[in-house]
Design a protein around this motif. Structure first.
Motif, mmCIF file in Angstrom:
data_model
loop_
_atom_site.group_PDB
_atom_site.id
_atom_site.type_symbol
_atom_site.label_atom_id
_atom_site.label_comp_id
_atom_site.label_asym_id
_atom_site.label_seq_id
_atom_site.Cartn_x
_atom_site.Cartn_y
_atom_site.Cartn_z
ATOM 1 N N LYS A 61 0.827 -1.214 0.000
ATOM 2 C CA LYS A 61 0.000 0.000 0.000
ATOM 3 C C LYS A 61 0.857 1.257 0.000
ATOM 4 N N CYS A 62 2.178 1.070 0.055
ATOM 5 C CA CYS A 62 3.108 2.196 -0.053
ATOM 6 C C CYS A 62 3.619 2.303 -1.484
ATOM 7 N N THR A 63 4.257 3.412 -1.805
ATOM 8 C CA THR A 63 4.635 3.690 -3.186
ATOM 9 C C THR A 63 5.846 2.868 -3.629
ATOM 10 N N GLU B 221 8.997 4.471 -2.102
ATOM 11 C CA GLU B 221 9.151 4.166 -0.681
ATOM 12 C C GLU B 221 9.636 2.735 -0.478
ATOM 13 N N ASN C 239 -0.660 -2.263 -4.837
ATOM 14 C CA ASN C 239 0.703 -2.136 -5.364
ATOM 15 C C ASN C 239 1.551 -3.349 -5.024
ATOM 16 N N PRO D 278 -1.637 8.093 0.572
ATOM 17 C CA PRO D 278 -1.342 8.474 -0.818
ATOM 18 C C PRO D 278 -1.863 9.853 -1.206
ATOM 19 N N LYS E 19 0.888 12.739 -0.350
ATOM 20 C CA LYS E 19 2.304 12.678 -0.732
ATOM 21 C C LYS E 19 2.406 12.401 -2.227
ATOM 22 N N GLY F 36 4.326 10.157 -5.386
ATOM 23 C CA GLY F 36 4.928 8.843 -5.617
ATOM 24 C C GLY F 36 4.279 8.166 -6.796
ATOM 25 N N SER F 37 4.447 6.854 -6.864
ATOM 26 C CA SER F 37 3.838 6.089 -7.956
ATOM 27 C C SER F 37 3.482 4.692 -7.479
ATOM 28 N N PHE F 38 2.473 4.135 -8.111
ATOM 29 C CA PHE F 38 2.090 2.737 -7.946
ATOM 30 C C PHE F 38 2.224 2.051 -9.295
#
Length: 651
Positions: free
Chosen positions: A88-90, A93, A316, A426, A429, A431-433
């Motif tokens: 669930k984090c990018t 990350e 993700n 999300p 911040k 980022g990307s998935f």
């Protein structure tokens, strides 16, 4: 995202032609986002002192984490430290998180929450198909001449894929579904092949079907077999040994219906989709092997708008894997024993990387129980809710010398942490998935994090600096540039993080030239029977909850939706047990007991009950073992044997 006063108050589909969802959006995205404004959001760093958690500055929290990690490595070695990242984090990350574990602290004890979503089976399927399943695009589903779905209820787990299947079926594309339970897809299907309740029957049905497709295609294209596949002779020998009619009897399906399905598949450009029953059920590996054979023998490898895909339920999970947040692969899905690749990464990171695969999630819990694992850094996961045998997991985590939890909400895991680091959702911040079709989706913040919370990438940069490696607090674009260099799959991701696709694969489904996809051996699991636990329970999903429900259970809209976690049972079984709608029952397995009320579902098959995850603290996971000694390979947590008893209050 609509915002007001630094809060997300509305979420709608973008509706753009190039967007993934178009004009559709699942109920979780459309309504459950109010968890972002929950009163249980983490706002300040905390350190446990004298049994009490106290709020501290970021400098003090980061100093505590880095100092104690270095002390534990010095005293007990790198293998005493573990990292649990998050699907669930990018991407960025997860990349920095595993780099910190491997490149700074020297441990391969690295995993992510996707382990509980069939991550091991996904890795095995990737190896067997040379990565083929990773790049089927959602648009291909609607272009196919036939769709085959096995062990998946996309409407509940992966709605965006479900929408594509439904649109195709509504236009007349033949849809074949192999599933134990009725769903939106079975009601739209051309054929619903419902296996009996025995363990491994989904795999048996697909094996029988692949054999029938082979027989139906009398003039097999030998040039296709030679160009794209391996091990065809063994597959053909296995097929000749099958007694199709007997196999259909043991699997609980009608042989004439199976022949009809084979006729639909033969000669058509097809899309083959597997879901949770294959990824997460105990004997799902047989179903995935059967899917490989069916896809290959149907002649669809190398055809445009045809393909095979696994519908993982975490957003993700593939991105976290691509970034190396797993114990047995380096970034880019590179095997640990690939010496040239490891050497290249060592030079890029200026670090000596550990050579042997590390512990997975279960291995780290078991190592903590033994006292060997001393520290665990968890980012974006709540194992006290998501894992089986939750009290056992809690006891193991409490034995650690250091438990660091970086998350956005108060959770059971946060409640026992030594250090709590408040991260960002999300929406807060950049980022990307990477999604299930291989698209890299970049995003920017709509609102700032609440309180003193920080973007997770910023937190990781601070911790890395505290560990003596200040280069890790580089900006997002610098990290993306590094990912493009060391993860070839992501070479096409531009510096601004605009939408892009992972690197394509050749027609044989391999990143290497000339590789072929082998037919899998036909292995038929024995039926699993247990008189003490006569029912097969499926721990499935409801579309209102994501994963174990940590985030969505903090949504007031979900709580007030009226959707509950009651047990569903067939009319025949309810009658046999003397149960009425709403009766309270105890669901008993070898490992635990939970209580639910009864729902009688006319679409349920006899001998099967269904209990959704995410409700009642996700206690359905307590019916499963944490691990299964003596069983090799990947294991699952979707099906188990249970008994149904009237609860005392219902007598």
């Amino acid at each position: 995202m609509g915002t007001f006063g630094n809060k997300v108050v509305d979420v709608n589909p973008a509706g753009g032609r190039e967007s993934v969802n178009g004009v559709t959006l699942c109920v979780r995205g459309h309504f459950a986002h109010d968890y972002l404004n929950s009163g249980r959001r983490l706002l300040r760093p905390r350190i446990r002192t004298g049994g009490e958690e106290v709020s501290v500055s970021w400098d003090d929290a980061v100093s505590e984490v880095s100092k104690r990690l270095l002390e534990i490595r010095e005293a007990h070695g790198p293998s005493s430290i573990g990292f649990l990242g998050s699907s669930k984090c990018t991407n960025e990350e997860n990349y920095v998180f595993q780099k910190m574990g491997r490149g700074i602290l020297g441990t391969n004890n690295i995993d992510n929450g996707g382990f509980l979503c069939g991550g091991n089976r996904m890795s095995d399927f990737h190896r067997k198909t040379r990565g083929l399943f990773r790049t089927l695009r959602l648009s291909d589903i609607e272009k196919a001449d036939m769709i085959f779905v096995a062990g998946a209820d996309h409407g509940e787990t992966v709605p965006v894929m479900g929408y594509a299947v439904k649109r195709a079926a509504s236009k007349g594309v033949p849809l074949i579904v192999v599933a134990n339970m009725g769903s939106d897809l079975t009601r739209l299907s051309t054929l619903w092949l419902r296996p009996g309740p025995g363990s491994g029957n989904v795999g048996k049905v697909i094996h029988a079907l692949s054999a029938l497709v082979h027989r139906h295609n009398n003039g097999i294209d030998q040039a296709y077999i030679d160009r794209f596949t391996e091990n065809f002779d063994c597959f053909e020998r296995d097929v000749r040994s099958l007694d199709i009619e007997r196999l259909c009897i043991t699997a609980g399906v009608d042989v004439d219906a199976l022949k009809e399905a084979a006729a639909i598949i033969s000669g058509r450009r097809g899309v083959f989709l597997a879901g949770g029953e294959a990824l997460e059920a105990n004997d799902g590996g047989a179903a995935l092997d059967a899917m490989i054979n069916l896809f290959l023998i149907s002649g669809n490898l190398g055809r445009a708008s045809a393909g095979i895909s696994l519908s993982a339920r975490e957003n993700n999970i593939l991105g976290a894997w691509d970034m190396g947040t797993v114990p047995d692969h380096l970034p880019g899905c590179v095997d640990m024993d690939d010496l040239p690749a490891r050497d290249r990464l060592s030079k890029a990171w200026n670090a000596n990387l550990p050579a042997e695969a590390g512990l997975d999630t279960i291995g780290m819990i078991e190592s903590a129980e033994k006292g060997d694992l001393k520290a665990l850094y968890i980012m974006g996961e709540n194992p006290l809710r998501s894992m089986p045998q939750q009290e056992r997991v809690k006891a193991a985590l409490e034995k650690l010398d250091l438990l660091v939890v970086q998350d956005i909400l108060e959770t059971g895991t946060v409640g026992i942490a030594d250090v709590v680091l408040p991260g960002a959702a999300p929406a807060e911040k950049a980022g990307s998935f990477r999604n299930l079709e291989g698209r890299v989706q970049a995003f920017t913040p709509a609102v700032p994090p609440p309180g003193d919370a920080k973007a997770d990438l910023d937190i990781l940069g601070l911790v890395a600096k505290g560990l003596g490696c200040p280069g890790h607090e580089m900006g997002l674009e610098t990290i993306r540039a590094e990912i493009r260099c060391v993860v070839p799959l992501y070479a096409g991701m531009d510096g601004q993080g605009n939408r892009s696709w992972i690197k394509g694969i050749n027609l044989t489904g391999s990143e290497g030239e000339g590789a072929k996809v082998p037919f899998a051996p036909i292995v038929l699991p024995e039926a699993e029977e247990n008189l003490a636990y006569p029912f097969a329970m499926m721990a499935g999903f409801r579309r209102v909850h994501a994963g174990s429900g940590t985030r969505t259970s903090n949504s007031e809209r979900v709580r007030s939706s009226g959707v509950g976690g009651d047990m569903e049972i067939s009319e025949a079984d309810a009658g046999m047990l003397g149960l009425q709608e709403g009766d309270p029952v105890r669901i008993v397995s070898e490992y635990g007991i939970i209580e639910r009320d009864v729902i009688i579902n006319p679409e349920m098959g006899k001998g099967v009950v269904f209990v959704p995850r995410g409700f009642s603290g996700n206690d359905v996971m307590n019916l499963f073992p944490l691990s299964q000694p003596g069983k090799g390979g990947a294991q699952g947590w979707m099906t188990c044997r249970v008994n149904i008893e009237r609860s005392v209050s219902g007598e």
